[in-house]
Every structure is written in C-alpha cells, then in structure tokens.
Design a protein around this motif. Structure first.
Motif, PDB file in Angstrom:
ATOM      1  N   PRO A  83       0.822  -1.206   0.000  1.00 36.71           N
ATOM      2  CA  PRO A  83       0.000   0.000   0.000  1.00 36.71           C
ATOM      3  C   PRO A  83       0.864   1.268   0.000  1.00 36.71           C
ATOM      4  N   PRO A  84       0.425   2.299  -0.691  1.00 38.90           N
ATOM      5  CA  PRO A  84       1.190   3.554  -0.720  1.00 38.90           C
ATOM      6  C   PRO A  84       1.515   4.077   0.678  1.00 38.90           C
ATOM      7  N   ARG A  85       0.612   3.876   1.639  1.00 35.68           N
ATOM      8  CA  ARG A  85       0.853   4.326   3.010  1.00 35.68           C
ATOM      9  C   ARG A  85       2.113   3.669   3.577  1.00 35.68           C
ATOM     10  N   ARG A  86       2.283   2.378   3.323  1.00 39.93           N
ATOM     11  CA  ARG A  86       3.464   1.645   3.818  1.00 39.93           C
ATOM     12  C   ARG A  86       4.725   2.126   3.105  1.00 39.93           C
ATOM     13  N   ALA A  88       5.184   5.071   1.912  1.00 40.40           N
ATOM     14  CA  ALA A  88       5.453   6.412   2.441  1.00 40.40           C
ATOM     15  C   ALA A  88       6.182   6.323   3.775  1.00 40.40           C
ATOM     16  N   GLU A  89       5.791   5.377   4.624  1.00 38.23           N
ATOM     17  CA  GLU A  89       6.474   5.196   5.916  1.00 38.23           C
ATOM     18  C   GLU A  89       7.946   4.852   5.704  1.00 38.23           C
ATOM     19  N   ARG A  92      10.103   7.880   4.331  1.00 40.46           N
ATOM     20  CA  ARG A  92      10.334   8.926   5.337  1.00 40.46           C
ATOM     21  C   ARG A  92      11.527   8.604   6.236  1.00 40.46           C
ATOM     22  N   THR A 102       4.231   6.854  -6.196  1.00 44.77           N
ATOM     23  CA  THR A 102       3.776   5.617  -6.817  1.00 44.77           C
ATOM     24  C   THR A 102       3.602   5.927  -8.301  1.00 44.77           C
TER      25      THR A 102
END
Length: 167
Positions: A83-86, A88-89, A92, A102
């Motif tokens: 997932p894009p959220r993962r 992004a983590e 960072r 993405t």
C-alpha cells in the motif's frame, strides 16, 4: 467549514506564477505586474496559503554545495501489493530520498535519491532493499541536468552528517 471550492482566478494564477519564479518578489512588484495594490496581493497570497494552494516557500540550492554529489532515480518493485501508506512510511526513514511517488508501469514506486557519493548511494540502496516487501530495485544514475533551473536540479536540505565541506 465550507465544502465549496475556493475560487482561483487569473489574477491568482499570475500571482502564483510570479512567486514560483521568485518567491522573494515583493507584493508591490507582483502588484505592479498584475494591476493590484501590494495589500490586495498580500490578501490573495494569505488566502492561497490558508486554502493550501501555496504550501510553503523554500530556497533551492545547488546540491553539491550541501554535500549531495551523487543522484539517482530508483524504481522499486514490491512483493504483492504494497500500500502507498506503507511505502510512504519507508521513504520517510531515509533522508536521502528527495522525492517518492507511486507510478504506473512495471514498478510500484519511483524514488529520487541524493547521496554524498557512490558508496553512500550504495548504502542507501541496501537499506531500502532490506524492507521485507521490496522484491527488487532498478537504479538510474543522473549524469547531468538538462534543465539546470528546474526544481529537481536543486535541493532543499543538506546532506546527512559526514558530507564533505565544500566551502
């Protein structure tokens, strides 16, 4: 809070264009070019900031002046659907990643990486590859910028500790 979109007219577009060209341009200078008073320009800029159209003002610096001498783009291929959220983590956690997105195509993400030198880039790449869901990476080193005044050609943060002093 209103759900109506914030109006963005041709004067706003001209003001934003002037600020993108040089964020240090005075409101009076911008007003003179768009036919408004400096106070009216300031009110519009304040509104554009409040509504998130303008997200900030930065200085763009020659990368080597801040210790970044190596630059690459890295395609990231993930196992399954990361997932894009993962993603992004993960990005960072790497100050060397200047930008990440993405993308469509074979890769799942594209990273813009800056490093002190090739050895540092290799170390960054190994840290990225240690993420359990990353299957492979493909790197492309930047040799030169064909548009040297583009935002991608400059940086907004210094290299991490250990970068050479180039003064």
């Amino acid at each position: 809070m209103s759900s109506r979109p914030t109006p963005f007219d041709e004067l706003d577009r001209k003001i934003v264009t002037a600020l993108m060209a040089n964020a240090r341009t005075s409101f009076a200078e911008i007003g003179g070019s768009v036919g408004l008073s400096s106070t009216a320009v300031k009110r519009r800029v304040d509104r554009l900031r409040e509504t998130g159209v303008i997200t900030g003002f930065t200085a763009t610096v020659r990368p080597s002046a801040l210790g970044w001498r190596t630059e690459a783009y890295v395609e990231v291929y993930c196992e399954g659907a990361a997932p894009p959220r993962r993603l992004a983590e993960v990005v960072r956690n790497h100050p060397e990643i200047a930008a990440a997105m993405t993308v469509t195509g074979g890769a799942d993400a594209l990273l813009h990486v800056r490093a002190r030198d090739v050895e540092h880039f290799e170390e960054v790449l190994e840290r990225i590859r240690q993420e359990p869901f990353i299957r492979k990476t493909i790197s492309v080193m930047v040799l030169s910028h064909l548009l040297p005044d583009s935002p991608e050609a400059g940086v907004t943060q210094p290299a991490p500790d250990g970068a050479p002093d180039v003064r």
